[in-house]
Write an enzyme that holds these catalytic residues in place. Structure first.
Site, PDB file in Angstrom:
ATOM      1  N   ASN A   1       0.782  -1.302  -0.152  1.00 10.31           N
ATOM      2  CA  ASN A   1      -0.101  -0.074   0.141  1.00 10.31           C
ATOM      3  C   ASN A   1       1.085   1.343  -0.289  1.00 10.31           C
ATOM      4  OD1 ASN A   1      -1.917   2.347  -0.194  1.00 10.31           O
ATOM      5  ND2 ASN A   1      -2.973   1.344   2.474  1.00 10.31           N
ATOM      6  N   PHE A   2       1.116   2.165  -1.167  1.00  7.61           N
ATOM      7  CA  PHE A   2       1.760   3.062  -1.058  1.00  7.61           C
ATOM      8  C   PHE A   2       1.391   4.457  -0.538  1.00  7.61           C
ATOM      9  CE2 PHE A   2       3.903   2.591  -6.373  1.00  7.61           C
ATOM     10  CZ  PHE A   2       4.448   1.392  -5.565  1.00  7.61           C
ATOM     11  N   LYS A   3       0.308   4.152  -0.331  1.00  6.67           N
ATOM     12  CA  LYS A   3      -0.830   5.284   0.603  1.00  6.67           C
ATOM     13  C   LYS A   3      -0.610   6.474  -0.428  1.00  6.67           C
ATOM     14  CE  LYS A   3      -1.186   2.680   4.916  1.00  6.67           C
ATOM     15  NZ  LYS A   3      -1.039   2.679   6.347  1.00  6.67           N
TER      16      LYS A   3
ATOM     17  N   GLY B   1       2.321  -2.783  11.186  1.00  7.57           N
ATOM     18  CA  GLY B   1       4.108  -2.917  11.298  1.00  7.57           C
ATOM     19  C   GLY B   1       4.959  -3.913  10.539  1.00  7.57           C
TER      20      GLY B   1
ATOM     21  N   HIS C   1     -10.230   0.780   4.241  1.00 10.19           N
ATOM     22  CA  HIS C   1      -9.075   0.434   5.406  1.00 10.19           C
ATOM     23  C   HIS C   1      -8.680   1.118   6.216  1.00 10.19           C
ATOM     24  CE1 HIS C   1      -4.754   2.146   6.109  1.00 10.19           C
ATOM     25  NE2 HIS C   1      -4.265   0.658   5.434  1.00 10.19           N
TER      26      HIS C   1
ATOM     27  N   GLU D   1      -6.242  -5.615  10.196  1.00  6.02           N
ATOM     28  CA  GLU D   1      -5.184  -4.549  10.267  1.00  6.02           C
ATOM     29  C   GLU D   1      -5.690  -4.192  12.173  1.00  6.02           C
ATOM     30  OE1 GLU D   1      -4.190  -1.760   7.440  1.00  6.02           O
ATOM     31  OE2 GLU D   1      -3.113  -3.499   6.552  1.00  6.02           O
TER      32      GLU D   1
ATOM     33  N   ILE E   1      -0.809   0.086  12.432  1.00  2.00           N
ATOM     34  CA  ILE E   1      -0.122   0.894  11.350  1.00  2.00           C
ATOM     35  C   ILE E   1       0.981   2.047  12.058  1.00  2.00           C
ATOM     36  CG2 ILE E   1      -0.886   2.116   9.619  1.00  2.00           C
ATOM     37  CD1 ILE E   1      -3.561   0.534   9.637  1.00  2.00           C
TER      38      ILE E   1
HETATM   39  O1  G3P Z   1      -2.722  -1.176   4.279  1.00  3.72           O
HETATM   40  C1  G3P Z   1      -1.562  -1.785   5.189  1.00  3.72           C
HETATM   41  C2  G3P Z   1      -0.388  -0.559   5.817  1.00  3.72           C
HETATM   42  O2  G3P Z   1      -2.291   0.142   6.311  1.00  3.72           O
HETATM   43  C3  G3P Z   1      -0.400  -1.103   7.050  1.00  3.72           C
HETATM   44  O3  G3P Z   1       0.365   0.206   6.875  1.00  3.72           O
HETATM   45  O4  G3P Z   1       2.929   1.214   7.575  1.00  3.72           O
HETATM   46  O5  G3P Z   1       2.144  -0.293   9.201  1.00  3.72           O
HETATM   47  O6  G3P Z   1       2.836  -1.189   7.524  1.00  3.72           O
HETATM   48  P1  G3P Z   1       1.761   0.355   7.790  1.00  3.72           P
END
Ligand code: G3P
Length: 220
Positions: A10-12, A181, A93, A141, A146
């Site tokens: 997810n590049f966000k 994470g 999300h 999630e 996150i």
């Molecule tokens: O969609 C995946 C994302 O929300 C996870 O974020 O930075 O915790 O890997 P991160």
């Protein structure tokens, strides 16, 4: 999609993965050896067409709305995404929550359009409510993890096991993913050991010193 373990990137709107840098990152990802994994990249709305056009990667959207083409200002239609070569999307999300009824309507439209949805859930109670809708993919999630470097696999292994149990009891065909994470190979192998069929990764890839090297090590 094949039954290989899934890595959803997810590049966000990370600066390292937005604007002109999105295609550069995607081209690095396209070059890595998949080693039996399936990779899906999830770039921003404004960069996904270029990535779908200029790479062989599977590209999903970060959000989609339950609307047809028409007078829907500011919304995102599956029909248009499909025309652009985007055949799936995340929905709900933690950073883009929608109501359960919107999830239900979007899943219904996605079934009609043969469009793949990864429905996100941030608690076990939400996992249960969404599993009842029988999505193709359900991603657990916990929002509090996150963006951090403590992965959901280390912090909540028993919750992942529980999420898989709940989903498989209510919707055996739904594939369970987990995220938050995730930042190293051990997190991926642990997620698979706990019964998940893939992971979602946000910051760890775009913010790695060398994203290609990071992902190659992750997929070893
Ligand atoms: O969609 C995946 C994302 O929300 C996870 O974020 O930075 O915790 O890997 P991160």
């Amino acid at each position: 999609m094949a039954d290989k373990p899934l890595i959803v990137l997810n590049f966000k709107l990370y600066p390292e993965a937005a604007g002109r840098r999105a295609l550069v990152l995607a081209q690095k990802i396209a070059k890595i050896k998949k080693n039996g994994y399936e990779i899906i990249v999830v770039p921003s709305l404004t960069t996904m067409k270029e990535i779908a056009d200029k790479t062989t990667l599977t590209v999903f959207a970060q959000h989609v709305d339950p609307v047809p083409l028409g007078a829907y200002t500011g919304q995102i239609a599956m029909d248009e995404l499909k025309e652009l070569g985007i055949n799936g999307s995340l929905i709900n999300h933690s950073e883009r929550k929608v109501s359960l009824s919107i999830i239900r309507d979007t899943l219904e439209l996605a079934r009609q359009k043969k469009f793949t949805l990864i429905v996100c859930a941030s608690s076990l109670s939400e996992v249960k409510k969404i599993a009842l809708m029988k999505p193709p993919y359900l991603a657990y999630e916990p929002s509090e993890l996150i963006g951090g470097d403590l992965s959901v696999c280390e912090a909540q292994p028993e919750v992942i096991v529980k999420a898989v149990e709940i989903v498989k009891a209510l919707s055996p065909d739904t594939k369970v993913l987990c995220g938050a994470g995730v930042n190293k190979k051990e997190d991926v192998s642990q997620a698979l050991l706990l019964g998940a069929e893939g992971v979602l990764i946000g910051h760890a890839a775009p913010k790695a010193k060398d994203p290609k090297k990071f992902l190659e090590e992750l997929l070893l």
